[in-house]
Design an enzyme around this catalytic site. Structure first.
Site, PDB file in Angstrom:
ATOM      1  N   TRP A  21       1.102  -3.442  -4.365  1.00 47.28           N
ATOM      2  CA  TRP A  21      -0.166  -2.847  -3.953  1.00 47.28           C
ATOM      3  C   TRP A  21      -0.593  -1.807  -4.989  1.00 47.28           C
ATOM      4  O   TRP A  21       0.225  -1.021  -5.478  1.00 47.28           O
ATOM      5  CB  TRP A  21      -0.001  -2.179  -2.582  1.00 47.28           C
ATOM      6  CG  TRP A  21      -1.199  -1.432  -2.104  1.00 47.28           C
ATOM      7  CD1 TRP A  21      -2.473  -1.889  -2.007  1.00 47.28           C
ATOM      8  CD2 TRP A  21      -1.226  -0.080  -1.618  1.00 47.28           C
ATOM      9  NE1 TRP A  21      -3.307  -0.917  -1.491  1.00 47.28           N
ATOM     10  CE2 TRP A  21      -2.563   0.209  -1.249  1.00 47.28           C
ATOM     11  CE3 TRP A  21      -0.254   0.913  -1.461  1.00 47.28           C
ATOM     12  CZ2 TRP A  21      -2.948   1.444  -0.721  1.00 47.28           C
ATOM     13  CZ3 TRP A  21      -0.645   2.142  -0.942  1.00 47.28           C
ATOM     14  CH2 TRP A  21      -1.977   2.400  -0.577  1.00 47.28           C
ATOM     15  N   GLN A  27      -4.298  -1.672 -11.489  1.00 41.33           N
ATOM     16  CA  GLN A  27      -3.993  -0.467 -12.267  1.00 41.33           C
ATOM     17  C   GLN A  27      -3.241  -0.753 -13.560  1.00 41.33           C
ATOM     18  O   GLN A  27      -3.358   0.014 -14.515  1.00 41.33           O
ATOM     19  CB  GLN A  27      -3.158   0.508 -11.420  1.00 41.33           C
ATOM     20  CG  GLN A  27      -3.957   1.277 -10.393  1.00 41.33           C
ATOM     21  CD  GLN A  27      -3.108   2.338  -9.702  1.00 41.33           C
ATOM     22  OE1 GLN A  27      -1.905   2.392  -9.880  1.00 41.33           O
ATOM     23  NE2 GLN A  27      -3.747   3.169  -8.907  1.00 41.33           N
ATOM     24  N   TYR A  54      -4.553  -7.652  -1.956  1.00 39.87           N
ATOM     25  CA  TYR A  54      -4.268  -6.774  -3.086  1.00 39.87           C
ATOM     26  C   TYR A  54      -4.991  -7.285  -4.332  1.00 39.87           C
ATOM     27  O   TYR A  54      -4.794  -8.416  -4.768  1.00 39.87           O
ATOM     28  CB  TYR A  54      -2.768  -6.697  -3.370  1.00 39.87           C
ATOM     29  CG  TYR A  54      -1.934  -6.053  -2.269  1.00 39.87           C
ATOM     30  CD1 TYR A  54      -2.530  -5.364  -1.205  1.00 39.87           C
ATOM     31  CD2 TYR A  54      -0.552  -6.133  -2.293  1.00 39.87           C
ATOM     32  CE1 TYR A  54      -1.776  -4.779  -0.207  1.00 39.87           C
ATOM     33  CE2 TYR A  54       0.224  -5.545  -1.293  1.00 39.87           C
ATOM     34  CZ  TYR A  54      -0.395  -4.869  -0.257  1.00 39.87           C
ATOM     35  OH  TYR A  54       0.365  -4.291   0.726  1.00 39.87           O
ATOM     36  N   SER A 152       2.098  -5.458  10.350  1.00 38.60           N
ATOM     37  CA  SER A 152       2.005  -4.218   9.591  1.00 38.60           C
ATOM     38  C   SER A 152       1.131  -3.223  10.340  1.00 38.60           C
ATOM     39  O   SER A 152       0.016  -3.564  10.759  1.00 38.60           O
ATOM     40  CB  SER A 152       1.418  -4.477   8.205  1.00 38.60           C
ATOM     41  OG  SER A 152       1.266  -3.271   7.474  1.00 38.60           O
ATOM     42  N   GLN A 177       5.560  -3.377   9.184  1.00 41.91           N
ATOM     43  CA  GLN A 177       5.453  -2.691   7.897  1.00 41.91           C
ATOM     44  C   GLN A 177       4.534  -1.473   8.038  1.00 41.91           C
ATOM     45  O   GLN A 177       3.324  -1.580   7.893  1.00 41.91           O
ATOM     46  CB  GLN A 177       4.940  -3.632   6.804  1.00 41.91           C
ATOM     47  CG  GLN A 177       4.991  -3.000   5.423  1.00 41.91           C
ATOM     48  CD  GLN A 177       4.582  -3.957   4.315  1.00 41.91           C
ATOM     49  OE1 GLN A 177       3.784  -3.590   3.459  1.00 41.91           O
ATOM     50  NE2 GLN A 177       5.120  -5.154   4.312  1.00 41.91           N
ATOM     51  N   GLN A 291      10.270   3.001 -14.030  1.00 40.99           N
ATOM     52  CA  GLN A 291      10.190   3.545 -12.679  1.00 40.99           C
ATOM     53  C   GLN A 291      10.946   2.668 -11.681  1.00 40.99           C
ATOM     54  O   GLN A 291      11.512   3.165 -10.709  1.00 40.99           O
ATOM     55  CB  GLN A 291       8.728   3.667 -12.240  1.00 40.99           C
ATOM     56  CG  GLN A 291       7.950   4.745 -12.958  1.00 40.99           C
ATOM     57  CD  GLN A 291       6.494   4.756 -12.538  1.00 40.99           C
ATOM     58  OE1 GLN A 291       5.936   3.739 -12.126  1.00 40.99           O
ATOM     59  NE2 GLN A 291       5.855   5.919 -12.647  1.00 40.99           N
TER      60      GLN A 291
END
Length: 334
Positions: A21, A27, A54, A152, A177, A291
């Site tokens: 996401w 991004q 997404y 979710s 979720q 990361q």
């Protein structure tokens, strides 16, 4: 990496889950996304979570491309349905039988797989009879397009009703979720005890509170350039509820705890959600490969009762705990 059973099922998932996401297809560039998925695999992550909404379906395609040369049986691939995609027409949203059947086929094509391990209702749809939704999900499972079903951001009442119908239909509703972190604890009062009773696990998103729990945002200071809080494409909007000085000051009080344990602030945050016995896995995202490895290192960390008490003391005043804050829209988006 360590593994946990998902709900009252025989399915094991990695306790660190890679999610895309706000990253894949939006991004970060595709080559960075591919490197991040490779880093996840190298770290022992086998469970990957995405959704058709997404990046308006692009995230599923990027994930599918990244996993196409992997042994399918060694992976657990999750996706979701509810939000609008494509031209966003009147039937391109919600949990109607029509939307579910059309969406699962699109997701499978983009992901490059014959089935997903878990197909999730991305929100509760109050405008479609729950019986219609659960029957459609059951038929998706019987068609071999999904192995299990999940939801979710459903509240305790919705989970109970959904689980009862799933049982009648002889399919397994095994997961929910929700958002969950040191700062956002709305599931603890009702959702978690109800889920534990029903044999449903939590797969939690935003365990690091959109990056706030890394400690990189300082009270009274501008957001660092390139950070999510400075991202006008959607990241800033997602994180804004945490970006106030009271919260940021409380987060800074976590630094000594992480330092004493010899772990990063992000690892402390991820490890914290995994201490909840109803949590099967924590979803982590990444805008860069390094990361992923850092977040994955939170697997297997166990926090003592003393550490947990110190965390509560540090952030308890700013943590949101009201069960009414569980997100589930009363109406479909337009």
């Amino acid at each position: 990496m360590e593994f946990r059973y998902l709900g009252n099922s025989g399915l094991k998932i990695s306790e660190i889950i890679y999610g895309n996401w706000l990253t894949h297809g939006s991004q970060v560039e595709n080559d960075i996304a591919l490197q991040s998925v490779r880093a996840a695999l190298d770290a022992g992550i086998t469970t990957f979570d995405t959704a058709d909404a997404y990046a308006n379906t692009a995230a599923e395609k990027v994930l599918g491309d990244a996993l196409k040369n992997e042994r399918r049986a060694s992976l657990e691939i999750f996706t979701k349905v509810y939000w609008p995609t494509g031209p966003k027409g009147h039937n391109d949203v919600g949990l109607s039988r029509k939307h579910i059947f059309e969406s699962i086929d699109g997701s499978l094509q983009r992901l490059g797989t014959d089935y997903v391990d878990l197909y999730q209702a991305h929100r509760y749809d109050s405008e479609t009879p729950l019986e219609e939704t659960m029957q459609a999900f059951a038929d998706v499972v019987r068609a071999g397009k999904a192995l299990y079903i999940g939801v979710s951001e459903w509240n305790a009442e919705q989970l109970r009703a959904g689980a009862a119908l799933a049982k009648e239909l002889n399919v397994q509703l095994i997961s929910n979720q929700p958002q969950y972190s040191m700062l956002w604890r709305v599931i603890e009062g009702q959702v978690v005890p109800t889920s534990a009773e029903l044999g449903i696990s939590q797969i939690v998103w935003s365990p690091v509170a959109q990056g706030v729990l890394t400690g990189k945002y300082l009270p009274g200071a501008e957001a660092p350039e390139g950070s999510r809080a400075a991202d006008s494409k959607g990241g800033a909007n997602a994180i804004k509820s945490f970006m106030n000085d009271d919260v940021l000051t409380a987060v800074q009080r976590l630094h000594p705890i992480a330092d004493e344990l010899g772990i990063t602030m992000a690892q402390l945050a991820v490890a914290w959600v995994l201490q909840n016995p109803n949590v099967a896995g924590a979803i982590v995202g990444a805008s860069k490969p390094e990361q992923v490895a850092s977040n994955a290192a939170a697997a297997g960390i166990r926090l003592s009762g003393d550490v947990l008490a110190r965390i509560d003391e540090a952030v308890g005043d700013v943590a949101v705990t009201d069960p009414a804050e569980t997100v589930s829209p009363a109406h479909r988006p337009v």
